[in-house]
Design a protein around this motif. Structure first.
Motif, mmCIF file in Angstrom:
data_model
loop_
_atom_site.group_PDB
_atom_site.id
_atom_site.type_symbol
_atom_site.label_atom_id
_atom_site.label_comp_id
_atom_site.label_asym_id
_atom_site.label_seq_id
_atom_site.Cartn_x
_atom_site.Cartn_y
_atom_site.Cartn_z
ATOM 1 N N LEU A 406 -5.015 -0.215 -11.158
ATOM 2 C CA LEU A 406 -4.432 -0.208 -9.815
ATOM 3 C C LEU A 406 -5.481 0.149 -8.767
ATOM 4 O O LEU A 406 -5.624 -0.547 -7.748
ATOM 5 C CB LEU A 406 -3.270 0.797 -9.750
ATOM 6 N N VAL A 407 -6.214 1.220 -9.002
ATOM 7 C CA VAL A 407 -7.233 1.645 -8.037
ATOM 8 C C VAL A 407 -8.362 0.617 -7.967
ATOM 9 O O VAL A 407 -8.881 0.306 -6.883
ATOM 10 C CB VAL A 407 -7.779 3.040 -8.411
ATOM 11 N N LYS A 408 -8.720 0.065 -9.123
ATOM 12 C CA LYS A 408 -9.789 -0.945 -9.161
ATOM 13 C C LYS A 408 -9.419 -2.176 -8.341
ATOM 14 O O LYS A 408 -10.223 -2.668 -7.540
ATOM 15 C CB LYS A 408 -10.053 -1.328 -10.620
ATOM 16 N N PHE A 409 -8.213 -2.695 -8.524
ATOM 17 C CA PHE A 409 -7.800 -3.912 -7.819
ATOM 18 C C PHE A 409 -7.685 -3.680 -6.321
ATOM 19 O O PHE A 409 -8.134 -4.505 -5.525
ATOM 20 C CB PHE A 409 -6.456 -4.419 -8.367
ATOM 21 N N THR A 410 -7.046 -2.576 -5.921
ATOM 22 C CA THR A 410 -6.831 -2.345 -4.488
ATOM 23 C C THR A 410 -8.117 -1.949 -3.767
ATOM 24 O O THR A 410 -8.150 -1.935 -2.535
ATOM 25 C CB THR A 410 -5.755 -1.264 -4.252
ATOM 26 N N SER A 411 -9.163 -1.633 -4.527
ATOM 27 C CA SER A 411 -10.464 -1.303 -3.923
ATOM 28 C C SER A 411 -11.412 -2.497 -3.928
ATOM 29 O O SER A 411 -12.580 -2.361 -3.548
ATOM 30 C CB SER A 411 -11.108 -0.130 -4.671
ATOM 31 N N SER A 412 -10.905 -3.654 -4.382
ATOM 32 C CA SER A 412 -11.735 -4.858 -4.464
ATOM 33 C C SER A 412 -11.532 -5.740 -3.235
ATOM 34 O O SER A 412 -10.424 -6.228 -2.984
ATOM 35 C CB SER A 412 -11.374 -5.639 -5.733
ATOM 36 N N LYS A 413 -12.603 -5.960 -2.495
ATOM 37 C CA LYS A 413 -12.551 -6.824 -1.310
ATOM 38 C C LYS A 413 -12.189 -8.251 -1.704
ATOM 39 O O LYS A 413 -11.444 -8.948 -0.990
ATOM 40 C CB LYS A 413 -13.919 -6.802 -0.607
ATOM 41 N N LYS A 414 -12.684 -8.725 -2.866
ATOM 42 C CA LYS A 414 -12.400 -10.088 -3.304
ATOM 43 C C LYS A 414 -10.922 -10.292 -3.573
ATOM 44 O O LYS A 414 -10.364 -11.354 -3.285
ATOM 45 C CB LYS A 414 -13.197 -10.394 -4.576
ATOM 46 N N MET A 416 -8.282 -8.152 -2.519
ATOM 47 C CA MET A 416 -7.368 -7.681 -1.471
ATOM 48 C C MET A 416 -7.675 -8.238 -0.087
ATOM 49 O O MET A 416 -6.846 -8.140 0.812
ATOM 50 C CB MET A 416 -7.392 -6.160 -1.414
ATOM 51 N N GLY A 417 -8.870 -8.821 0.095
ATOM 52 C CA GLY A 417 -9.220 -9.329 1.405
ATOM 53 C C GLY A 417 -9.202 -8.231 2.454
ATOM 54 O O GLY A 417 -9.745 -7.144 2.239
ATOM 55 N N GLU A 418 -8.561 -8.486 3.584
ATOM 56 C CA GLU A 418 -8.546 -7.505 4.667
ATOM 57 C C GLU A 418 -7.698 -6.270 4.357
ATOM 58 O O GLU A 418 -7.731 -5.277 5.081
ATOM 59 C CB GLU A 418 -8.026 -8.151 5.951
ATOM 60 N N PHE A 419 -6.922 -6.341 3.263
ATOM 61 C CA PHE A 419 -6.059 -5.212 2.893
ATOM 62 C C PHE A 419 -6.728 -4.265 1.897
ATOM 63 O O PHE A 419 -6.074 -3.373 1.357
ATOM 64 C CB PHE A 419 -4.744 -5.731 2.298
ATOM 65 N N VAL A 420 -8.007 -4.451 1.633
ATOM 66 C CA VAL A 420 -8.733 -3.592 0.701
ATOM 67 C C VAL A 420 -8.683 -2.131 1.173
ATOM 68 O O VAL A 420 -8.622 -1.854 2.377
ATOM 69 C CB VAL A 420 -10.195 -4.075 0.568
ATOM 70 N N ASN A 421 -8.678 -1.214 0.227
ATOM 71 C CA ASN A 421 -8.677 0.209 0.590
ATOM 72 C C ASN A 421 -9.913 0.550 1.398
ATOM 73 O O ASN A 421 -11.027 0.176 1.003
ATOM 74 C CB ASN A 421 -8.682 1.080 -0.675
ATOM 75 N N PRO A 422 -9.774 1.275 2.513
ATOM 76 C CA PRO A 422 -10.962 1.771 3.204
ATOM 77 C C PRO A 422 -11.726 2.740 2.304
ATOM 78 O O PRO A 422 -11.182 3.269 1.332
ATOM 79 C CB PRO A 422 -10.399 2.475 4.442
ATOM 80 N N LEU A 423 -12.977 2.980 2.639
ATOM 81 C CA LEU A 423 -13.857 3.777 1.779
ATOM 82 C C LEU A 423 -13.283 5.159 1.499
ATOM 83 O O LEU A 423 -13.333 5.645 0.356
ATOM 84 C CB LEU A 423 -15.246 3.899 2.428
ATOM 85 N N TRP A 424 -12.695 5.806 2.511
ATOM 86 C CA TRP A 424 -12.205 7.172 2.316
ATOM 87 C C TRP A 424 -11.027 7.200 1.338
ATOM 88 O O TRP A 424 -10.894 8.135 0.534
ATOM 89 C CB TRP A 424 -11.832 7.814 3.655
ATOM 90 N N ILE A 425 -10.203 6.150 1.362
ATOM 91 C CA ILE A 425 -9.103 6.079 0.403
ATOM 92 C C ILE A 425 -9.645 5.780 -0.998
ATOM 93 O O ILE A 425 -9.156 6.315 -1.999
ATOM 94 C CB ILE A 425 -8.071 5.025 0.821
#
Length: 450
Positions: A406-414, A416-425
């Motif tokens: 879950l964390v890996k996918f939501t932290s992937s720009k490829k 999630m696109g513009e919905f990727v987790n910001p760095l602090w998250i």
């Protein structure tokens, strides 16, 4: 094959290998309208529901034993652990909702797309074990409640819990909103019961609020640490991450960046508010245990049955035990309803295999009921307590295999696109993941070798 590898125009990026599968829970997918006009609050109300289905897993009977043990042994000290674990749950559930809305995939489908077939099948088996273990805890919890309230023998109570398949079939046929309303009503019953229990137990307000401040002795005292890890392990439920990433897609939000961003915002509010209800209920169980058992010298109360029988003489009213039993029954019943949805989502997502909801429910129920019937028949109450503990150990074993993807996918720009987790998250999410992995590994080691 070329079509299978193509990228759907509805997806935000090119990070996925194939088009999104058919949606999980197809009978409910995008079935609830979102008002186009009106205030933000009115739109938010249309998103209210999935968070409460998720919150159910954070107040199931598997949590009760650790909360009772923590309160009776150490008073209000471990309230800070309940708060921290709840904040972890809020973060992870927000990520699960974001994954579902932004990509149109639930977590199981995302894993199937990203990992090889052997890995996906392995993750599917682990997820099924976690659901069966959670269902087992709820079967036992509901059976104990029926025994305490109505004197029904545990063995018959375990068998009776199979009938709840009729409830979910009826509610699914009426519509997803009816299922959400029923579950919210049961949560309200649990909250009301423990609200009255809190009033009757008359806790020390100052000590109670100080309990929410982390105490260094939790780390230095091995007995406190063990129960604290048990609370953390029992709080973040792995199957709820699969569940939330799917049921947020029951709303008809606009498939545009703006529409998805608004949906993510409202879904996060929904799950956050719902999880604060779970925080209240878990904290209330510990506070009641601290105020009633710890202060009276009953520091060894960990079994649900012991707590039920002690509440009446210690508080001087039978209503205390009755409310406790009613809340336990509502908790067990509530969790079994969401367990079947999670089972359907996991099977469809990992295997792309469809099965009638009633058949899926029956299979999940049998997997939980058969061991519960055997152990109850052979060992009685002591056996069911041990089985309840084992179910939590199995959940702990599976948790890391849901949180890390879950964390890996939501932290992937490829992906999630513009919905990727910001760095602090990303930093906070990976830190929380590390804490969960280490603490659950320690819990497993202590259970088997400690």
């Amino acid at each position: 094959m070329q079509e299978d590898l193509a990228v759907s125009t509805n997806q935000p990026n090119r990070g996925w290998k194939r088009r999104a599968d058919k949606p999980s829970l197809p009978e409910a997918h995008r079935s609830l309208r979102i008002p186009k006009n009106g205030s933000g609050f009115r739109k938010f109300l249309a998103f209210v529901g999935p968070g409460y289905l998720v919150a159910v897993g954070y107040m199931d009977p598997g949590n009760w034993a650790t909360d009772l043990a923590g309160g009776s042994q150490f008073g209000y000290t471990l309230l800070s652990v309940i708060l921290i674990s709840n904040l972890m749950a809020i973060l992870l559930q927000s990520l699960a909702g974001k994954l579902g809305i932004a990509t149109g995939r639930d977590l199981a489908q995302a894993c199937r797309d990203h990992y090889s077939k052997p890995v996906s099948y392995g993750l599917w088996v682990l997820a099924e074990l976690a659901i069966a273990a959670c269902d087992l805890a709820e079967v036992i919890g509901a059976a104990i409640a029926l025994n305490l309230l109505f004197g029904i023998p545990l063995l018959y109570g375990v068998i009776l819990t199979a009938l709840d398949v009729l409830i979910i079939l009826f509610l699914q046929n009426k519509g997803f909103r009816y299922l959400e309303a029923f579950i919210i009503a049961l949560i309200a019953i649990i909250a009301l019961c423990f609200g009255i229990e809190l009033f009757l137990s008359n806790p020390a307000i100052g000590e109670m609020f100080r309990g929410f401040i982390p105490d260094p002795s939790i780390v230095s005292d091995s007995s406190k640490l063990y129960i604290a890890i048990g609370i953390l392990g029992a709080t973040v439920m792995p199957h709820n991450l699969y569940l939330h990433s799917s049921i947020v897609q029951t709303r008809q939000y606009d498939q545009t960046p703006l529409g998805k961003r608004q949906a993510i915002k409202f879904a996060t509010w929904d799950s956050t508010i719902a999880l604060f209800f779970a925080l209240f209920i878990n904290a209330a169980i510990l506070i009641v245990a601290a105020a009633v058992f710890h202060t009276s010298g009953h520091t060894d109360v960990a079994d649900i049955e012991d707590a039920y029988h002690l509440l009446t003489p210690l508080l001087g009213t039978t209503i205390a035990s009755i409310l406790f039993g009613v809340a336990l029954l509502a908790s067990g019943q509530n969790s079994t309803l969401t367990g079947t949805l999670a089972g359907q989502i996991v099977m469809e997502g990992f295997l792309n295999f469809r099965m009638s909801p009633w058949l899926r429910r029956l299979i999940t129920r049998l997997i939980a009921i058969i061991p519960a019937v055997i152990v109850t028949a052979m060992y009685g109450e002591k056996g069911t307590t041990d089985l309840l503990i084992l179910s939590q150990v199995i959940l702990s074993m599976q948790l890391s295999f849901a949180v890390i993807p879950l964390v890996k996918f939501t932290s992937s720009k490829k992906k999630m696109g513009e919905f990727v987790n910001p760095l602090w998250i990303q930093i906070i999410a990976w830190f929380v993941t590390g804490v969960i992995v280490v603490l659950n590994a320690y819990l497993l080691y202590s259970t088997f070798f400690g």
